[in-house]
Motif scaffolding. Structure first.
Motif, mmCIF file in Angstrom:
data_model
loop_
_atom_site.group_PDB
_atom_site.id
_atom_site.type_symbol
_atom_site.label_atom_id
_atom_site.label_comp_id
_atom_site.label_asym_id
_atom_site.label_seq_id
_atom_site.Cartn_x
_atom_site.Cartn_y
_atom_site.Cartn_z
ATOM 1 N N SER A 296 3.421 -1.214 4.009
ATOM 2 C CA SER A 296 3.007 0.149 3.651
ATOM 3 C C SER A 296 4.214 1.033 3.330
ATOM 4 O O SER A 296 5.294 0.862 3.904
ATOM 5 C CB SER A 296 2.214 0.786 4.798
ATOM 6 O OG SER A 296 1.050 0.047 5.076
ATOM 7 N N ALA A 297 4.000 1.977 2.417
ATOM 8 C CA ALA A 297 4.990 2.998 2.088
ATOM 9 C C ALA A 297 4.251 4.328 1.972
ATOM 10 O O ALA A 297 3.075 4.356 1.593
ATOM 11 C CB ALA A 297 5.691 2.666 0.774
ATOM 12 N N ASP A 298 4.933 5.434 2.313
ATOM 13 C CA ASP A 298 4.227 6.719 2.316
ATOM 14 C C ASP A 298 4.672 7.675 1.218
ATOM 15 O O ASP A 298 4.172 8.801 1.136
ATOM 16 C CB ASP A 298 4.330 7.400 3.679
ATOM 17 C CG ASP A 298 5.767 7.599 4.143
ATOM 18 O OD1 ASP A 298 6.686 7.436 3.310
ATOM 19 O OD2 ASP A 298 5.961 7.904 5.328
ATOM 20 N N ASP A 299 5.605 7.260 0.360
ATOM 21 C CA ASP A 299 5.967 8.103 -0.782
ATOM 22 C C ASP A 299 6.574 7.214 -1.870
ATOM 23 O O ASP A 299 6.784 6.009 -1.683
ATOM 24 C CB ASP A 299 6.919 9.237 -0.386
ATOM 25 C CG ASP A 299 8.236 8.752 0.221
ATOM 26 O OD1 ASP A 299 8.774 7.725 -0.248
ATOM 27 O OD2 ASP A 299 8.721 9.400 1.159
ATOM 28 N N ILE B 11 0.856 -1.186 0.000
ATOM 29 C CA ILE B 11 0.000 0.000 0.000
ATOM 30 C C ILE B 11 0.892 1.236 0.000
ATOM 31 O O ILE B 11 1.757 1.379 0.878
ATOM 32 C CB ILE B 11 -0.926 0.028 1.230
ATOM 33 C CG1 ILE B 11 -1.865 -1.176 1.216
ATOM 34 C CG2 ILE B 11 -1.719 1.334 1.280
ATOM 35 C CD1 ILE B 11 -2.652 -1.331 2.500
ATOM 36 N N VAL B 12 0.687 2.117 -0.968
ATOM 37 C CA VAL B 12 1.493 3.335 -1.067
ATOM 38 C C VAL B 12 0.554 4.528 -0.949
ATOM 39 O O VAL B 12 -0.180 4.864 -1.886
ATOM 40 C CB VAL B 12 2.269 3.405 -2.399
ATOM 41 C CG1 VAL B 12 3.227 4.590 -2.379
ATOM 42 C CG2 VAL B 12 3.022 2.101 -2.664
ATOM 43 N N ASP B 13 0.552 5.165 0.207
ATOM 44 C CA ASP B 13 -0.345 6.298 0.462
ATOM 45 C C ASP B 13 0.221 7.107 1.610
ATOM 46 O O ASP B 13 0.696 6.539 2.592
ATOM 47 C CB ASP B 13 -1.758 5.798 0.814
ATOM 48 C CG ASP B 13 -2.808 6.874 0.651
ATOM 49 O OD1 ASP B 13 -2.672 7.943 1.283
ATOM 50 O OD2 ASP B 13 -3.770 6.665 -0.108
ATOM 51 N N ASP B 14 0.200 8.444 1.483
ATOM 52 C CA ASP B 14 0.762 9.284 2.537
ATOM 53 C C ASP B 14 -0.251 9.613 3.630
ATOM 54 O O ASP B 14 0.095 10.283 4.598
ATOM 55 C CB ASP B 14 1.348 10.571 1.954
ATOM 56 C CG ASP B 14 0.298 11.417 1.249
ATOM 57 O OD1 ASP B 14 -0.629 10.839 0.662
ATOM 58 O OD2 ASP B 14 0.425 12.659 1.272
ATOM 59 N N GLU B 15 -1.500 9.159 3.491
ATOM 60 C CA GLU B 15 -2.495 9.332 4.546
ATOM 61 C C GLU B 15 -2.401 8.142 5.492
ATOM 62 O O GLU B 15 -2.857 7.038 5.171
ATOM 63 C CB GLU B 15 -3.902 9.415 3.963
ATOM 64 C CG GLU B 15 -4.161 10.637 3.104
ATOM 65 C CD GLU B 15 -5.595 10.679 2.608
ATOM 66 O OE1 GLU B 15 -6.519 10.463 3.417
ATOM 67 O OE2 GLU B 15 -5.788 10.889 1.400
ATOM 68 N N ALA B 16 -1.827 8.348 6.669
ATOM 69 C CA ALA B 16 -1.569 7.246 7.596
ATOM 70 C C ALA B 16 -2.850 6.524 8.013
ATOM 71 O O ALA B 16 -2.881 5.294 8.092
ATOM 72 C CB ALA B 16 -0.840 7.771 8.832
ATOM 73 N N ALA B 17 -3.923 7.279 8.269
ATOM 74 C CA ALA B 17 -5.170 6.658 8.715
ATOM 75 C C ALA B 17 -5.752 5.753 7.639
ATOM 76 O O ALA B 17 -6.217 4.636 7.920
ATOM 77 C CB ALA B 17 -6.184 7.735 9.110
#
Length: 245
Positions: A48-51, A24-30
């Motif tokens: 998960s990755a955020d960028d 999952i690649v998304d910068d919205e933690a929630a």
């Protein structure tokens, strides 16, 4: 986004018998955490990755079977990220997440780089169904028999009574098998000694807790030997099983 919990399905496996992997690649933690919970409920392994840069590193290390990718990341847009992902895993299915007001041209462009698009807000059940379809069509998974329970790299076949971890066969007595089956039917859930006695031994709780402790120790010696621990004690509450670290 609706948060209806998807019906649990756990029959999809990688060719080596381990759970499907989704990045999952998304910068919205929630949002990322919510998606992770839904996919883990399917029995899948999730990272998960955020960028975009973190996503590329994760693809190399995690080797996912599918990617859920926010179309607008802080450092790269969706298409740029997909191009970089494809250099690492050319055939990995990518499902884009877009905003509700994304224009038709933008969605068409994203689809050209990915395999499917879901607009926010979305139903978790719909997203999981689409992911399942993408993974199945990619041909990288096999069907798991309905009798097969899987927690991490631990597999238990309820029909043949075969148990293995990391591909290594494990011999269990009838009671050990029933105890492990009960734990694996309730992964990550703390089960009290009373619940275990009632389910495995059909005893009313009353001075028999030591038999649970004894058989938990037997299982640990067979299941966790040479591996990271899967069977855990929650002092004063009970026991649970979850994938090893």
């Amino acid at each position: 986004m609706t948060t209806t919990s998807p019906r649990r399905r756990t029959e999809m496996l990688r060719p080596d018998g381990t759970p499907v992997r989704v990045l999952i690649v998304d910068d919205e933690a929630a949002l990322s955490e919510l998606l992770s919970m839904a996919l883990r409920y399917e029995g899948w392994e999730v990272h998960s990755a955020d960028d975009g840069d973190d996503a590329i590193r994760s693809v190399r290390e995690f080797q996912p079977d599918a990617v859920v990718l926010d179309a607008q990341l802080p450092d790269l847009n969706g298409l740029s990220t997909v191009r970089r992902l494809r250099r690492e895993l050319p055939d990995v299915p990518v499902l884009f997440l877009t905003t509700e007001n994304a224009g038709a041209e933008r969605i068409a462009g994203l689809t050209a780089g990915g395999d499917d698009v879901v607009s926010k807000p979305f139903s978790l059940e719909d997203l999981v169904a689409r992911l399942r379809g993408l993974i199945r069509r990619s041909g990288t998974t096999t069907a798991r028999p309905e009798s097969l329970l899987c927690v991490g790299d631990l597999l238990l076949d309820e029909d043949s009574h075969e148990v293995s971890r990391g591909g290594r066969s494990i011999h269990l007595t009838a009671t050990e098998f029933e105890l492990l089956r009960y734990l694996m039917r309730n992964p990550r859930r703390v089960l009290s000694k009373a619940q275990i006695l009632d389910r495995v031994w059909s005893y009313d709780f009353g001075g028999q807790a030591n038999v649970v402790e004894l058989y938990i120790s037997y299982l640990r010696k067979k299941i966790d030997a040479g591996h990271s621990p899967m069977i855990h004690t929650r002092r004063g509450a009970g026991y649970l099983i979850k994938p090893g670290e």
